[in-house]
Design a protein around this motif. Structure first.
Motif, PDB file in Angstrom:
ATOM      1  N   ARG A 215       6.242  -8.951   6.916  1.00 10.66           N
ATOM      2  CA  ARG A 215       5.798  -7.287   7.120  1.00 10.66           C
ATOM      3  C   ARG A 215       5.661  -6.934   8.460  1.00 10.66           C
ATOM      4  O   ARG A 215       4.660  -5.669   8.067  1.00 10.66           O
ATOM      5  CB  ARG A 215       5.409  -6.800   5.506  1.00 10.66           C
ATOM      6  CG  ARG A 215       6.002  -7.170   4.336  1.00 10.66           C
ATOM      7  CD  ARG A 215       5.888  -6.789   3.121  1.00 10.66           C
ATOM      8  NE  ARG A 215       4.841  -7.378   2.716  1.00 10.66           N
ATOM      9  CZ  ARG A 215       3.764  -6.122   2.795  1.00 10.66           C
ATOM     10  NH1 ARG A 215       3.492  -5.669   2.776  1.00 10.66           N
ATOM     11  NH2 ARG A 215       2.450  -6.567   1.902  1.00 10.66           N
TER      12      ARG A 215
ATOM     13  N   ASP B 278       6.565  -4.252   9.802  1.00 11.96           N
ATOM     14  CA  ASP B 278       6.525  -2.831   8.718  1.00 11.96           C
ATOM     15  C   ASP B 278       5.062  -2.431   8.472  1.00 11.96           C
ATOM     16  O   ASP B 278       5.490  -1.414   8.444  1.00 11.96           O
ATOM     17  CB  ASP B 278       7.691  -3.724   7.705  1.00 11.96           C
ATOM     18  CG  ASP B 278       9.272  -3.130   8.367  1.00 11.96           C
ATOM     19  OD1 ASP B 278      10.024  -3.266   9.568  1.00 11.96           O
ATOM     20  OD2 ASP B 278       9.474  -4.835   8.270  1.00 11.96           O
ATOM     21  N   THR B 279       4.624  -3.323   9.029  1.00 15.98           N
ATOM     22  CA  THR B 279       2.188  -2.588   8.629  1.00 15.98           C
ATOM     23  C   THR B 279       1.655  -2.249   9.756  1.00 15.98           C
ATOM     24  O   THR B 279       1.724  -3.384  10.544  1.00 15.98           O
ATOM     25  CB  THR B 279       2.593  -3.237   7.776  1.00 15.98           C
ATOM     26  OG1 THR B 279       3.850  -3.904   6.352  1.00 15.98           O
ATOM     27  CG2 THR B 279       1.059  -3.001   6.979  1.00 15.98           C
TER      28      THR B 279
ATOM     29  N   TYR C 172       0.336   4.628   2.843  1.00 15.94           N
ATOM     30  CA  TYR C 172      -1.226   4.970   4.356  1.00 15.94           C
ATOM     31  C   TYR C 172      -1.820   3.992   3.055  1.00 15.94           C
ATOM     32  O   TYR C 172      -2.213   4.547   2.162  1.00 15.94           O
ATOM     33  CB  TYR C 172      -0.949   6.590   4.268  1.00 15.94           C
ATOM     34  CG  TYR C 172      -2.219   6.395   5.094  1.00 15.94           C
ATOM     35  CD1 TYR C 172      -2.636   6.295   6.021  1.00 15.94           C
ATOM     36  CD2 TYR C 172      -3.798   6.660   4.553  1.00 15.94           C
ATOM     37  CE1 TYR C 172      -3.655   6.127   7.135  1.00 15.94           C
ATOM     38  CE2 TYR C 172      -4.436   6.830   5.124  1.00 15.94           C
ATOM     39  CZ  TYR C 172      -4.557   7.056   6.569  1.00 15.94           C
ATOM     40  OH  TYR C 172      -5.291   7.475   7.035  1.00 15.94           O
TER      41      TYR C 172
ATOM     42  N   THR D 118       0.394  -1.862  -0.168  1.00 17.67           N
ATOM     43  CA  THR D 118       2.122  -1.800   0.875  1.00 17.67           C
ATOM     44  C   THR D 118       2.670  -2.817   0.798  1.00 17.67           C
ATOM     45  O   THR D 118       4.110  -1.908   1.110  1.00 17.67           O
ATOM     46  CB  THR D 118       1.768  -2.090   1.958  1.00 17.67           C
ATOM     47  OG1 THR D 118       0.714  -3.324   2.313  1.00 17.67           O
ATOM     48  CG2 THR D 118       0.203  -0.949   3.113  1.00 17.67           C
ATOM     49  N   ARG D 119       3.161  -3.304  -0.040  1.00 14.41           N
ATOM     50  CA  ARG D 119       3.678  -4.831  -0.597  1.00 14.41           C
ATOM     51  C   ARG D 119       4.830  -3.872  -1.334  1.00 14.41           C
ATOM     52  O   ARG D 119       5.766  -3.847  -1.614  1.00 14.41           O
ATOM     53  CB  ARG D 119       3.264  -6.227  -1.373  1.00 14.41           C
ATOM     54  CG  ARG D 119       4.692  -6.874  -1.232  1.00 14.41           C
ATOM     55  CD  ARG D 119       3.984  -7.597  -2.282  1.00 14.41           C
ATOM     56  NE  ARG D 119       2.956  -8.970  -1.002  1.00 14.41           N
ATOM     57  CZ  ARG D 119       2.204  -9.488  -1.933  1.00 14.41           C
ATOM     58  NH1 ARG D 119       1.823  -9.348  -3.214  1.00 14.41           N
ATOM     59  NH2 ARG D 119       0.880 -10.408  -0.922  1.00 14.41           N
TER      60      ARG D 119
ATOM     61  N   LYS E 142       8.308   2.216   7.152  1.00 13.46           N
ATOM     62  CA  LYS E 142       7.005   1.481   8.153  1.00 13.46           C
ATOM     63  C   LYS E 142       5.944   1.808   6.911  1.00 13.46           C
ATOM     64  O   LYS E 142       5.835   3.003   6.270  1.00 13.46           O
ATOM     65  CB  LYS E 142       6.874   1.221   8.918  1.00 13.46           C
ATOM     66  CG  LYS E 142       7.659   1.048  10.020  1.00 13.46           C
ATOM     67  CD  LYS E 142       7.230   0.973  11.884  1.00 13.46           C
ATOM     68  CE  LYS E 142       8.200  -0.188  12.574  1.00 13.46           C
ATOM     69  NZ  LYS E 142       8.671   0.046  13.958  1.00 13.46           N
ATOM     70  N   SER E 143       4.927   1.081   7.161  1.00  9.63           N
ATOM     71  CA  SER E 143       3.277   1.776   6.016  1.00  9.63           C
ATOM     72  C   SER E 143       2.532   0.935   7.407  1.00  9.63           C
ATOM     73  O   SER E 143       2.507   0.602   8.329  1.00  9.63           O
ATOM     74  CB  SER E 143       2.752   0.957   4.915  1.00  9.63           C
ATOM     75  OG  SER E 143       3.036  -0.861   5.009  1.00  9.63           O
TER      76      SER E 143
ATOM     77  N   ASN F  48      -2.723  -5.303   1.031  1.00  9.16           N
ATOM     78  CA  ASN F  48      -1.866  -5.616   1.157  1.00  9.16           C
ATOM     79  C   ASN F  48      -0.549  -5.491  -0.028  1.00  9.16           C
ATOM     80  O   ASN F  48       0.086  -5.188   0.170  1.00  9.16           O
ATOM     81  CB  ASN F  48      -2.010  -7.304   1.275  1.00  9.16           C
ATOM     82  CG  ASN F  48      -0.831  -7.848   1.674  1.00  9.16           C
ATOM     83  OD1 ASN F  48      -0.198  -7.777   2.288  1.00  9.16           O
ATOM     84  ND2 ASN F  48      -0.924  -9.436   1.523  1.00  9.16           N
TER      85      ASN F  48
ATOM     86  N   LEU G 261       0.495 -10.769   6.211  1.00 13.10           N
ATOM     87  CA  LEU G 261       1.619 -10.133   6.431  1.00 13.10           C
ATOM     88  C   LEU G 261       2.569 -10.782   7.545  1.00 13.10           C
ATOM     89  O   LEU G 261       3.939 -10.295   7.357  1.00 13.10           O
ATOM     90  CB  LEU G 261       1.389  -8.697   7.013  1.00 13.10           C
ATOM     91  CG  LEU G 261      -0.074  -7.740   6.555  1.00 13.10           C
ATOM     92  CD1 LEU G 261      -0.415  -6.840   7.325  1.00 13.10           C
ATOM     93  CD2 LEU G 261       1.203  -6.973   5.937  1.00 13.10           C
TER      94      LEU G 261
ATOM     95  N   GLY H 292       2.984  -3.008  13.200  1.00 10.60           N
ATOM     96  CA  GLY H 292       3.838  -1.473  12.773  1.00 10.60           C
ATOM     97  C   GLY H 292       5.155  -1.973  14.618  1.00 10.60           C
ATOM     98  O   GLY H 292       5.089  -0.432  14.554  1.00 10.60           O
TER      99      GLY H 292
ATOM    100  N   ILE I 205      -2.195   0.797   7.428  1.00 12.04           N
ATOM    101  CA  ILE I 205      -3.232   0.379   6.929  1.00 12.04           C
ATOM    102  C   ILE I 205      -4.426   0.410   7.882  1.00 12.04           C
ATOM    103  O   ILE I 205      -4.441   0.140   8.581  1.00 12.04           O
ATOM    104  CB  ILE I 205      -3.476  -1.579   6.108  1.00 12.04           C
ATOM    105  CG1 ILE I 205      -2.776  -1.629   5.462  1.00 12.04           C
ATOM    106  CG2 ILE I 205      -4.544  -1.949   5.984  1.00 12.04           C
ATOM    107  CD1 ILE I 205      -2.302  -3.562   4.808  1.00 12.04           C
TER     108      ILE I 205
END
Length: 477
Positions: A370, A373-374, A325, A319-320, A46-47, A316, A365, A414, A49
């Protein structure tokens, strides 16, 4: 800069570049494999923002409105319903209101500091206690490291890009005061976060320029000299940005960047930035990745043709591409510091681009599959006072002052379900009345999302292990 300990002195500067950034301070591959849960690609599963509203957004004028409070508490804005029954937010956040199934609120984030630099320190480091010898006027090598520095050291690299990036600029006050809390502190200068300096510091225009540039006292202003340009990986503090920018000229001199960089053997920290810049520029896809100002018209229409929109669009994209982070500083010069003229400035210059750009990020997202996962987190260094006040010597209209006792934090993605509200405040929005959360819990939420184990450590410049977790993750499911 702090002196290197014997462990670090044994590494030559060339060997430093050739060594994994994770191995220099005791983070060997074995340690990292235990510290963070990774996918088969080596990237975090996961990431995160972190959208940081420097200056401090008032909770009563955004996500914790008090419409039945007295006039000098509730303010001028009206609440509107969201897509979640019973949940209301500010009327000037209509796009987020329509998307409430994608985000949740924590209305009880609290610390004890009412001064900007103190608030920045605890909210960027994720540690509620100030470091010994803290100086609000300048960063010090004894400061706590920022989460960006810690995560950048702990996460594995994601190919050409650093594992943690701060954009679009370092936080510098219009007086020239460099805000503490952003840097590596006791981890050492070679652990400074990667700052993607897309926006050069300016002391005049605040907010989401050029579309929504403004001055707190004079209202809307447009400085045509300002440019949003990437990629420029800024050197650590202490390295003159003007001098290094002039030498690097990353966009214009790709072909000749290596000999230019080789001339800059000033510190090990700068060599780290040199190495990363060369790696980035050797990949032809990087130029397109960073060129957000020339994105398709429909994307620019959704995000906004301004620093808020460009920054979140870039977050975006990063993270893609596997960056774990990304900290997005929405607003130079403590933009959200609304001591006066608060309502016209929020209504006309701050809330509209914030609403549009954050909504576009959540849409993308979600549409890209995503969002789960974000993790997207929005917070500032503090909230603002329940009582509205006027400083007639500086402002024509009222505002609110600094207030560390409580702020509202927005959390999306997330794995967090939308439409939730955790925590509550008193009838004036001044203090938490349930589920009080701290910066330590806030940081623990980020670290848990990134897959770090509860017994993970980071290391200071003396190679002492420091526990990563100082709090409990915020209980949103």
């Amino acid at each position: 800069m702090p002196h290197l300990n014997p462990l670090e002195k044994s590494h030559s500067r060339r060997k430093f570049l050739g060594t994994s950034a994770l191995g220099v301070m005791g983070f060997g591959a074995t340690n990292i494999s235990r510290a963070v849960d990774k996918s088969s690609t080596g990237r975090p599963k996961k990431s995160v923002i972190y959208v940081f509203l420097s200056g401090g957004l008032g909770q009563q004028d955004s996500f914790d409105m008090k419409p039945t409070a007295p006039d000098n508490i509730r303010g001028e804005f009206l609440p509107i319903s969201t897509a979640t029954p019973g949940l209301q937010i500010c009327e000037h956040l209509p796009m987020l209101a329509q998307r409430s199934e994608r985000w949740s609120l924590v209305r009880s984030l609290s610390h004890t500091y009412n001064e900007h630099s103190q608030g920045h320190m605890v909210m960027l480091s994720g540690q509620s206690k100030l470091p010994t010898g803290f100086d609000p006027s300048r960063p010090k090598p004894t400061d706590h490291p920022s989460m960006a520095a810690i995560i950048g050291a702990l996460l594995p690299d994601s190919g050409s890009l650093p594992p943690a990036i701060v954009l679009p600029e370092r936080l510098i006050h219009r007086t020239g005061r460099v805000v503490p809390g952003q840097f590596a502190g006791v981890m050492g200068a070679h652990r400074e976060p990667h700052f993607l300096a897309a926006s050069r510091f300016n002391a005049l225009t605040y907010g989401a320029w050029p579309e929504f540039g403004f001055h707190h006292q004079r209202g809307g202003e447009l400085d045509k000299s300002l440019k949003f340009q990437t990629p420029i990986l800024a050197p650590p503090k202490g390295i003159d940005a003007t001098r290094s920018d002039r030498r690097l000229q990353l966009l214009e001199q790709i072909g000749g960047v290596r000999p230019l960089l080789d001339q800059l053997h000033e510190t090990d920290a700068l060599e780290r930035y040199q190495s990363r810049a060369i790696t980035m520029l050797s990949d032809p896809k990087m130029r397109e990745l960073f060129n957000v100002t020339d994105a398709p018209a429909e994307d620019l229409d959704r995000y906004g043709r301004n620093t808020f929109g460009w920054s979140l669009m870039l977050a975006n994209r990063l993270t893609r591409e596997g960056v774990g982070y990304v900290q997005v500083n929405l607003g130079n010069n403590e933009t959200w510091d609304t001591h006066g003229n608060m309502y016209p400035n929020l209504k006309n210059y701050l809330l509209p681009p914030f609403d549009a750009s954050l909504s576009a990020l959540l849409d993308d997202l979600h549409n890209e599959g995503r969002l789960d996962d974000t993790l997207v987190i929005v917070a500032g260094e503090f909230g603002r006072t329940p009582k509205i006040s006027l400083l007639p010597s500086a402002y024509a209209l009222p505002g609110r002052d600094h207030w560390g006792a409580v702020q509202t934090m927005l959390i999306a993605g997330g794995g967090v379900s939308g439409g939730q509200v955790l925590g509550s405040t008193d009838k004036h929005g001044g203090y938490p009345t349930s589920d009080k959360q701290t910066p330590d819990n806030f940081a623990a939420t980020i670290y848990k999302t990134l897959g770090f184990s509860r017994n993970a450590h980071w290391y200071d410049l003396s190679n002492r292990p420091i526990p990563l977790f100082n709090g409990e993750p915020i209980p949103l499911g």
